[in-house]
Each structure stands twice: as C-alpha cells, then as structure tokens.
Design a protein around this motif. Structure first.
Motif, PDB file in Angstrom:
ATOM      1  N   ALA A 114       0.859  -1.181   0.000  1.00  0.00           N
ATOM      2  CA  ALA A 114       0.000   0.000   0.000  1.00  0.00           C
ATOM      3  C   ALA A 114       0.896   1.233   0.000  1.00  0.00           C
ATOM      4  O   ALA A 114       1.886   1.283   0.731  1.00  0.00           O
ATOM      5  CB  ALA A 114      -0.923   0.006   1.212  1.00  0.00           C
ATOM      6  N   VAL A 115       0.537   2.189  -0.850  1.00  0.00           N
ATOM      7  CA  VAL A 115       1.310   3.431  -0.987  1.00  0.00           C
ATOM      8  C   VAL A 115       0.342   4.603  -0.895  1.00  0.00           C
ATOM      9  O   VAL A 115      -0.704   4.602  -1.556  1.00  0.00           O
ATOM     10  CB  VAL A 115       2.047   3.491  -2.346  1.00  0.00           C
ATOM     11  N   TYR A 116       0.697   5.591  -0.085  1.00  0.00           N
ATOM     12  CA  TYR A 116      -0.133   6.779  -0.003  1.00  0.00           C
ATOM     13  C   TYR A 116      -0.226   7.449  -1.363  1.00  0.00           C
ATOM     14  O   TYR A 116       0.781   7.596  -2.073  1.00  0.00           O
ATOM     15  CB  TYR A 116       0.435   7.784   1.011  1.00  0.00           C
ATOM     16  N   GLU A 117      -1.428   7.853  -1.720  1.00  0.00           N
ATOM     17  CA  GLU A 117      -1.681   8.474  -3.017  1.00  0.00           C
ATOM     18  C   GLU A 117      -0.835   9.735  -3.226  1.00  0.00           C
ATOM     19  O   GLU A 117      -0.369  10.002  -4.339  1.00  0.00           O
ATOM     20  CB  GLU A 117      -3.174   8.819  -3.118  1.00  0.00           C
ATOM     21  N   GLN A 118      -0.593  10.483  -2.169  1.00  0.00           N
ATOM     22  CA  GLN A 118       0.189  11.718  -2.287  1.00  0.00           C
ATOM     23  C   GLN A 118       1.684  11.468  -2.456  1.00  0.00           C
ATOM     24  O   GLN A 118       2.435  12.380  -2.767  1.00  0.00           O
ATOM     25  CB  GLN A 118      -0.040  12.604  -1.056  1.00  0.00           C
ATOM     26  N   ASN A 119       2.114  10.233  -2.271  1.00  0.00           N
ATOM     27  CA  ASN A 119       3.522   9.881  -2.396  1.00  0.00           C
ATOM     28  C   ASN A 119       3.781   9.435  -3.846  1.00  0.00           C
ATOM     29  O   ASN A 119       4.049   8.273  -4.136  1.00  0.00           O
ATOM     30  CB  ASN A 119       3.867   8.770  -1.396  1.00  0.00           C
ATOM     31  N   GLN A 120       3.707  10.403  -4.756  1.00  0.00           N
ATOM     32  CA  GLN A 120       3.776  10.120  -6.194  1.00  0.00           C
ATOM     33  C   GLN A 120       5.091   9.467  -6.615  1.00  0.00           C
ATOM     34  O   GLN A 120       5.099   8.584  -7.462  1.00  0.00           O
ATOM     35  CB  GLN A 120       3.546  11.399  -6.999  1.00  0.00           C
ATOM     36  N   ALA A 121       6.200   9.875  -6.040  1.00  0.00           N
ATOM     37  CA  ALA A 121       7.493   9.302  -6.425  1.00  0.00           C
ATOM     38  C   ALA A 121       7.521   7.801  -6.136  1.00  0.00           C
ATOM     39  O   ALA A 121       8.006   7.006  -6.949  1.00  0.00           O
ATOM     40  CB  ALA A 121       8.636  10.012  -5.704  1.00  0.00           C
ATOM     41  N   THR A 122       6.969   7.411  -4.999  1.00  0.00           N
ATOM     42  CA  THR A 122       6.961   6.004  -4.637  1.00  0.00           C
ATOM     43  C   THR A 122       5.970   5.226  -5.498  1.00  0.00           C
ATOM     44  O   THR A 122       6.256   4.102  -5.918  1.00  0.00           O
ATOM     45  CB  THR A 122       6.667   5.830  -3.145  1.00  0.00           C
ATOM     46  N   LEU A 123       4.816   5.812  -5.788  1.00  0.00           N
ATOM     47  CA  LEU A 123       3.864   5.155  -6.689  1.00  0.00           C
ATOM     48  C   LEU A 123       4.523   4.865  -8.030  1.00  0.00           C
ATOM     49  O   LEU A 123       4.420   3.749  -8.556  1.00  0.00           O
ATOM     50  CB  LEU A 123       2.634   6.043  -6.908  1.00  0.00           C
TER      51      LEU A 123
END
Length: 160
Positions: A114-123
């Motif tokens: 699961a990745v926070y939506e606001q963490n675009q670099a990680t997505l």
C-alpha cells in the motif's frame, strides 16, 4: 537463504535483520516516514515508533542492506505484503531500493503493498517495477488515501 552480494562497484550485502538491527531500522523508518509522508502528522509517526519496533517489525521478515558494514536500507515482508522498504535519503537513487525490491520479488512470487496516493514518487517507483494499482482506499490508521498495488510473477508455478 544466504546473503546477497552485488557485482556493482559499490559492494553491498542484503542479509536477514538481527534483533540488534532494530534501532537502526527504527531510525530509517521514522526519518523515511517524515520525509516521504510529510502530509501525515510527524506526531503520528513518533507515536507509532514504539509499536513498530516492539511489535510490528519483530513479526515481519526483515532484511537489511549494508554498504561498507553500515545499514543504509531495509525491507519488511509480512506474508505476501511488502510492508516497508526504506533507504537512507543520502543513498537514494543509487539502486539500493531496487536491490531490496528485487530481493523481495525473489522471496515472494506475488507481492502486494500500500502506498499513499500523495507519495507520487513512490507510486511511480513501484509502477516501473511491475506493480499495478488495484484498489484505492483510506488507510485505516491515518485516514489518508492510499493505493493497494500488486505484482504477480507470471512465471511462478502455482502448486495449489
């Protein structure tokens, strides 16, 4: 499983985490959480540290990446969930996160996270490495939107 060594100029080792590694893992997790999840209160992360060190990480299969005998990153697997992957900020962009991720892929033919939506670099990082968004939901702890992502190894043999 034996420790994994790279053939790159920067020699590193990925090995199972030991109980003595938990303070360093906790520091990496806390600093990484502050930096990557700035949209969540720093107080929240500080309040979670004790639980992570004493309950959560000990229940996971944790691996550390050492560079010159110093831990600069770690991953944590809980069943088929990649529940944590953190690399020290000054060592990011040098392939260490990819090495930890590839190691996790070798250990688990199917992974989810699961990745926070606001963490675009990680997505984007996980999408580049074969993960696909499956479900958008609110994190039950922070109430921040996150994406559940999944990677399936199509070459894996299912014995079930």
């Amino acid at each position: 499983m034996t420790p994994q060594q790279s053939n790159s100029p920067k020699n590193f080792t990925i090995r199972p985490a030991l109980a003595d590694d938990l303070p360093v893992i906790g520091t990496l997790w806390l600093k990484g959480s502050f930096e990557a999840h700035h949209f969540v209160s720093a107080v929240y992360w500080q309040e979670q540290l004790h639980t992570m060190l004493n309950d959560y990480f000990p229940s996971c299969e944790c691996w550390v990446l050492e560079l010159d005998h110093e831990i600069v990153g770690f991953s944590a697997l809980h069943d088929d969930e990649l529940s944590a992957l953190f690399v020290r900020t000054d060592k990011q962009g040098q392939g260490f996160g990819v090495a930890l991720l590839n190691h996790a892929k070798q250990l688990r033919p199917t992974l989810w996270l699961a990745v926070y939506e606001q963490n675009q670099a990680t997505l984007l990082f996980y999408q580049r490495h074969g993960f696909h968004k499956k479900k958008r939901r609110r994190c039950e702890n922070t109430r921040v939107w996150e994406w559940v992502m999944r990677r399936e190894n199509k070459n894996a043999i299912n014995l079930n």
